[in-house]
Design an enzyme around this catalytic site. Structure first.
Site, PDB file in Angstrom:
ATOM      1  N   ASP A  40       0.855  -1.185   0.000  1.00  0.00           N
ATOM      2  CA  ASP A  40       0.000   0.000   0.000  1.00  0.00           C
ATOM      3  C   ASP A  40       0.897   1.243   0.000  1.00  0.00           C
ATOM      4  OD1 ASP A  40      -2.724  -1.295   0.224  1.00  0.00           O
ATOM      5  OD2 ASP A  40      -1.732  -2.192   1.947  1.00  0.00           O
ATOM      6  N   HIS A  47      10.495  -0.355  -6.332  1.00  0.00           N
ATOM      7  CA  HIS A  47       9.670  -1.503  -6.706  1.00  0.00           C
ATOM      8  C   HIS A  47      10.392  -2.309  -7.784  1.00  0.00           C
ATOM      9  CE1 HIS A  47       8.472   1.893  -9.274  1.00  0.00           C
ATOM     10  NE2 HIS A  47       8.445   0.988 -10.241  1.00  0.00           N
ATOM     11  N   CYS A  82       4.513  -8.501  -1.127  1.00  0.00           N
ATOM     12  CA  CYS A  82       4.296  -7.273  -0.370  1.00  0.00           C
ATOM     13  C   CYS A  82       5.650  -6.926   0.241  1.00  0.00           C
ATOM     14  CB  CYS A  82       3.191  -7.446   0.680  1.00  0.00           C
ATOM     15  SG  CYS A  82       3.491  -8.768   1.874  1.00  0.00           S
ATOM     16  N   GLN A  86       4.468 -12.047   3.971  1.00  0.00           N
ATOM     17  CA  GLN A  86       3.979 -12.874   5.068  1.00  0.00           C
ATOM     18  C   GLN A  86       2.469 -12.743   5.265  1.00  0.00           C
ATOM     19  OE1 GLN A  86       6.362 -11.772   8.461  1.00  0.00           O
ATOM     20  NE2 GLN A  86       8.065 -13.037   7.788  1.00  0.00           N
ATOM     21  N   VAL A  87       1.893 -11.567   4.955  1.00  0.00           N
ATOM     22  CA  VAL A  87       0.460 -11.377   5.178  1.00  0.00           C
ATOM     23  C   VAL A  87      -0.246 -10.915   3.901  1.00  0.00           C
ATOM     24  CG1 VAL A  87      -1.308 -10.156   6.520  1.00  0.00           C
ATOM     25  CG2 VAL A  87       0.810 -10.885   7.621  1.00  0.00           C
ATOM     26  N   ARG A  88       0.034  -9.697   3.453  1.00  0.00           N
ATOM     27  CA  ARG A  88      -0.688  -9.149   2.299  1.00  0.00           C
ATOM     28  C   ARG A  88      -0.421  -9.937   1.021  1.00  0.00           C
ATOM     29  NH1 ARG A  88       1.363  -3.133   2.698  1.00  0.00           N
ATOM     30  NH2 ARG A  88       3.197  -4.331   3.276  1.00  0.00           N
TER      31      ARG A  88
END
Length: 151
Positions: A40, A47, A82, A86-88
């Site tokens: 986000d 990137h 991300c 680990q999450v997103r």
């Protein structure tokens, strides 16, 4: 036909060195590849070159756009990440995979079901930038200070 219930154990991870080799070869094992960055506001500071940016905060609402972009670009290997993957990253990957069966367009649905392989970048952009942050062939917009002092 019922949706395949994907779980975390179904997800495949690839190492940054593997993804870097795809850039060198200009191809992935199955043909063309893309990187989907789901960070986000933490997208600032760099990137992976040429990535598709689909932030996790509204990922569900942009899924159809992502499906169409992959279809139109004739991508075969899709790599999600991300910051740490680990999450997103895994969560967005599961949303992506679980929603394919709900696609109404038969040509798009068939393409995605039969032609793509999905991975998650191990260690996310945090690991990528440690190894390739200063490599302009594979990283864009890199700001080393953000990663040295901002993490």
């Amino acid at each position: 036909m019922a949706n395949k219930l994907y779980s975390l154990s179904d997800l495949k991870f690839i190492k940054p060195t593997t993804l870097r080799s795809w850039f060198t070869q200009k191809s992935s094992p199955h043909g063309k590849f893309c990187i989907v960055d789901v960070r986000d506001s933490d997208f600032v500071g760099g990137h992976i070159k040429g990535c598709y940016h689909y932030p996790a905060a509204n990922f569900h609402y942009t899924l159809n756009d992502l499906y169409l972009q992959i279809f139109n670009d004739k991508v075969n290997d899709v790599v999600f990440h991300c910051a740490l993957s680990q999450v997103r990253g895994p969560s967005s990957t599961l949303k992506f995979l679980r929603s394919i069966d709900d696609i109404k367009d038969p040509e798009l649905k068939t393409y995605l079901q039969n032609n793509i392989h999905v991975y998650i970048l191990k260690g996310g952009f945090t690991k990528w930038q440690e190894e390739y942050g200063n490599d302009n062939e594979v990283t864009e917009g890199y700001d080393k200070e953000i990663w040295e002092f901002g993490s």
